[in-house]
Design a protein around this motif. Structure first.
Motif, PDB file in Angstrom:
ATOM      1  N   ILE A  35       0.860  -1.176   0.000  1.00  0.00           N
ATOM      2  CA  ILE A  35       0.000   0.000   0.000  1.00  0.00           C
ATOM      3  C   ILE A  35       0.904   1.236   0.000  1.00  0.00           C
ATOM      4  N   ILE A  36       0.652   2.139  -0.925  1.00  0.00           N
ATOM      5  CA  ILE A  36       1.426   3.372  -1.017  1.00  0.00           C
ATOM      6  C   ILE A  36       0.666   4.470  -0.262  1.00  0.00           C
ATOM      7  N   THR A  37       1.388   5.137   0.628  1.00  0.00           N
ATOM      8  CA  THR A  37       0.765   6.173   1.459  1.00  0.00           C
ATOM      9  C   THR A  37       1.346   7.547   1.139  1.00  0.00           C
ATOM     10  N   ASN A  38       0.513   8.542   1.357  1.00  0.00           N
ATOM     11  CA  ASN A  38       0.926   9.936   1.211  1.00  0.00           C
ATOM     12  C   ASN A  38       0.627  10.615   2.534  1.00  0.00           C
ATOM     13  N   ASP A  39       1.656  10.933   3.284  1.00  0.00           N
ATOM     14  CA  ASP A  39       1.502  11.484   4.644  1.00  0.00           C
ATOM     15  C   ASP A  39       0.640  10.570   5.513  1.00  0.00           C
ATOM     16  N   GLY A  40       0.844   9.249   5.365  1.00  0.00           N
ATOM     17  CA  GLY A  40       0.132   8.273   6.175  1.00  0.00           C
ATOM     18  C   GLY A  40      -1.233   7.868   5.646  1.00  0.00           C
ATOM     19  N   THR A  41      -1.729   8.557   4.627  1.00  0.00           N
ATOM     20  CA  THR A  41      -3.039   8.240   4.054  1.00  0.00           C
ATOM     21  C   THR A  41      -2.861   7.299   2.862  1.00  0.00           C
ATOM     22  N   PRO A  42      -3.585   6.162   2.848  1.00  0.00           N
ATOM     23  CA  PRO A  42      -3.458   5.255   1.706  1.00  0.00           C
ATOM     24  C   PRO A  42      -3.919   5.936   0.421  1.00  0.00           C
ATOM     25  N   THR A  43      -3.055   5.888  -0.588  1.00  0.00           N
ATOM     26  CA  THR A  43      -3.357   6.603  -1.822  1.00  0.00           C
ATOM     27  C   THR A  43      -3.287   5.728  -3.066  1.00  0.00           C
ATOM     28  N   GLY A  44      -2.600   4.584  -2.973  1.00  0.00           N
ATOM     29  CA  GLY A  44      -2.470   3.683  -4.114  1.00  0.00           C
ATOM     30  C   GLY A  44      -1.961   2.332  -3.655  1.00  0.00           C
ATOM     31  N   ILE A  45      -1.804   1.434  -4.604  1.00  0.00           N
ATOM     32  CA  ILE A  45      -1.298   0.098  -4.307  1.00  0.00           C
ATOM     33  C   ILE A  45      -0.394  -0.341  -5.450  1.00  0.00           C
ATOM     34  N   VAL A  46       0.701  -0.974  -5.098  1.00  0.00           N
ATOM     35  CA  VAL A  46       1.573  -1.595  -6.089  1.00  0.00           C
ATOM     36  C   VAL A  46       1.462  -3.095  -5.870  1.00  0.00           C
ATOM     37  N   THR A  47       1.022  -3.792  -6.911  1.00  0.00           N
ATOM     38  CA  THR A  47       0.887  -5.247  -6.856  1.00  0.00           C
ATOM     39  C   THR A  47       2.033  -5.898  -7.624  1.00  0.00           C
ATOM     40  N   GLU A  48       2.136  -7.214  -7.497  1.00  0.00           N
ATOM     41  CA  GLU A  48       3.139  -7.945  -8.274  1.00  0.00           C
ATOM     42  C   GLU A  48       2.956  -7.682  -9.765  1.00  0.00           C
ATOM     43  N   SER A  49       1.716  -7.634 -10.208  1.00  0.00           N
ATOM     44  CA  SER A  49       1.448  -7.357 -11.629  1.00  0.00           C
ATOM     45  C   SER A  49       1.939  -5.975 -12.031  1.00  0.00           C
ATOM     46  N   ASP A  50       1.736  -4.986 -11.157  1.00  0.00           N
ATOM     47  CA  ASP A  50       2.232  -3.635 -11.437  1.00  0.00           C
ATOM     48  C   ASP A  50       3.753  -3.648 -11.563  1.00  0.00           C
ATOM     49  N   ALA A  51       4.420  -4.386 -10.665  1.00  0.00           N
ATOM     50  CA  ALA A  51       5.882  -4.463 -10.701  1.00  0.00           C
ATOM     51  C   ALA A  51       6.365  -5.129 -11.990  1.00  0.00           C
ATOM     52  N   LEU A  52       5.703  -6.190 -12.410  1.00  0.00           N
ATOM     53  CA  LEU A  52       6.069  -6.843 -13.669  1.00  0.00           C
ATOM     54  C   LEU A  52       5.890  -5.901 -14.851  1.00  0.00           C
ATOM     55  N   LEU A  53       4.779  -5.186 -14.859  1.00  0.00           N
ATOM     56  CA  LEU A  53       4.512  -4.250 -15.943  1.00  0.00           C
ATOM     57  C   LEU A  53       5.582  -3.156 -16.005  1.00  0.00           C
ATOM     58  N   VAL A  54       5.953  -2.618 -14.857  1.00  0.00           N
ATOM     59  CA  VAL A  54       6.991  -1.588 -14.802  1.00  0.00           C
ATOM     60  C   VAL A  54       8.322  -2.157 -15.294  1.00  0.00           C
ATOM     61  N   GLY A  55       8.651  -3.357 -14.830  1.00  0.00           N
ATOM     62  CA  GLY A  55       9.905  -3.980 -15.245  1.00  0.00           C
ATOM     63  C   GLY A  55       9.973  -4.187 -16.747  1.00  0.00           C
ATOM     64  N   TYR A  56       8.865  -4.525 -17.336  1.00  0.00           N
ATOM     65  CA  TYR A  56       8.808  -4.756 -18.779  1.00  0.00           C
ATOM     66  C   TYR A  56       8.748  -3.442 -19.566  1.00  0.00           C
ATOM     67  N   ALA A  57       7.863  -2.545 -19.181  1.00  0.00           N
ATOM     68  CA  ALA A  57       7.576  -1.360 -19.984  1.00  0.00           C
ATOM     69  C   ALA A  57       8.560  -0.205 -19.782  1.00  0.00           C
ATOM     70  N   ALA A  58       9.091  -0.038 -18.588  1.00  0.00           N
ATOM     71  CA  ALA A  58       9.911   1.145 -18.300  1.00  0.00           C
ATOM     72  C   ALA A  58      11.296   1.073 -18.927  1.00  0.00           C
ATOM     73  N   ASP A  59      11.834  -0.132 -19.064  1.00  0.00           N
ATOM     74  CA  ASP A  59      13.185  -0.308 -19.602  1.00  0.00           C
ATOM     75  C   ASP A  59      14.199   0.531 -18.819  1.00  0.00           C
ATOM     76  N   LYS A  60      13.973   0.594 -17.492  1.00  0.00           N
ATOM     77  CA  LYS A  60      14.851   1.317 -16.573  1.00  0.00           C
ATOM     78  C   LYS A  60      15.046   0.434 -15.343  1.00  0.00           C
ATOM     79  N   PRO A  61      16.090   0.689 -14.576  1.00  0.00           N
ATOM     80  CA  PRO A  61      16.206  -0.028 -13.303  1.00  0.00           C
ATOM     81  C   PRO A  61      15.066   0.380 -12.366  1.00  0.00           C
ATOM     82  N   PHE A  62      14.673  -0.535 -11.495  1.00  0.00           N
ATOM     83  CA  PHE A  62      13.595  -0.243 -10.547  1.00  0.00           C
ATOM     84  C   PHE A  62      13.914   0.980  -9.693  1.00  0.00           C
ATOM     85  N   SER A  63      15.179   1.200  -9.412  1.00  0.00           N
ATOM     86  CA  SER A  63      15.554   2.344  -8.581  1.00  0.00           C
ATOM     87  C   SER A  63      15.290   3.672  -9.290  1.00  0.00           C
ATOM     88  N   ALA A  64      15.056   3.631 -10.602  1.00  0.00           N
ATOM     89  CA  ALA A  64      14.790   4.859 -11.362  1.00  0.00           C
ATOM     90  C   ALA A  64      13.298   5.085 -11.614  1.00  0.00           C
TER      91      ALA A  64
END
Length: 148
Positions: free
Chosen positions: A36-65
């Motif tokens: 769960i991604i929070t903004n000043d302690g308030t839940p604002t979004g979620i990163v799932t395994e699927s989101d991580a896979l999509l980023v890894g495939y589509a971004a063509d950047k290291p995760f740290s970027a």
């Protein structure tokens, strides 16, 4: 049965400023399928395994970027702890999600996942089978159903 009876209260969160390397590390360390991604302690979004896979495939950047904010699913679909499981499953189907953060008065209480629901369903079926065996009803062919 209510959401609060099945929800997981051991939550994994990360601040909106986190990068995807941090988020992926949290998922792996905690052995969970979402953060769960929070903004000043308030839940604002979620990163799932699927989101991580999509980023890894589509971004063509290291995760740290890649920021968690760029990768997260939002707006965040949430549910109240007093909602029925049936309503929660309908919401999951309607919204096309497998995880619902549980929020009460904007405070994050837990998370309900499709896995939580499946596990509870299995336990319920086991209990019904045990009751049937105790009554000698273990073979459906032996059941006598009245015609009305």
């Amino acid at each position: 049965m209510l959401v609060r009876e099945l929800m997981t209260t051991n939550l994994v969160t990360a601040p909106i400023e986190a990068d995807m390397r941090t988020v992926a590390k949290r998922m792996l360390e905690e052995r969970v399928g979402s953060v769960i991604i929070t903004n000043d302690g308030t839940p604002t979004g979620i990163v799932t395994e699927s989101d991580a896979l999509l980023v890894g495939y589509a971004a063509d950047k290291p995760f740290s970027a890649v920021s968690a904010q760029a990768a997260m699913s939002h707006p965040l679909a949430t549910i109240e702890p007093t909602t029925t499981i049936r309503t929660a499953t309908d919401r999951m189907v309607d919204d096309g999600v497998k995880k619902l953060p549980v929020v009460s008065e904007l405070e994050l209480q837990g998370i309900l996942t499709m896995t939580d629901i499946v596990r509870a369903h299995s336990d319920l079926l086991k209990e019904v089978r045990q009751i049937e065996r105790g009554r000698g009803l273990h073979d459906p062919d032996d059941w006598q159903l009245s015609e009305e």
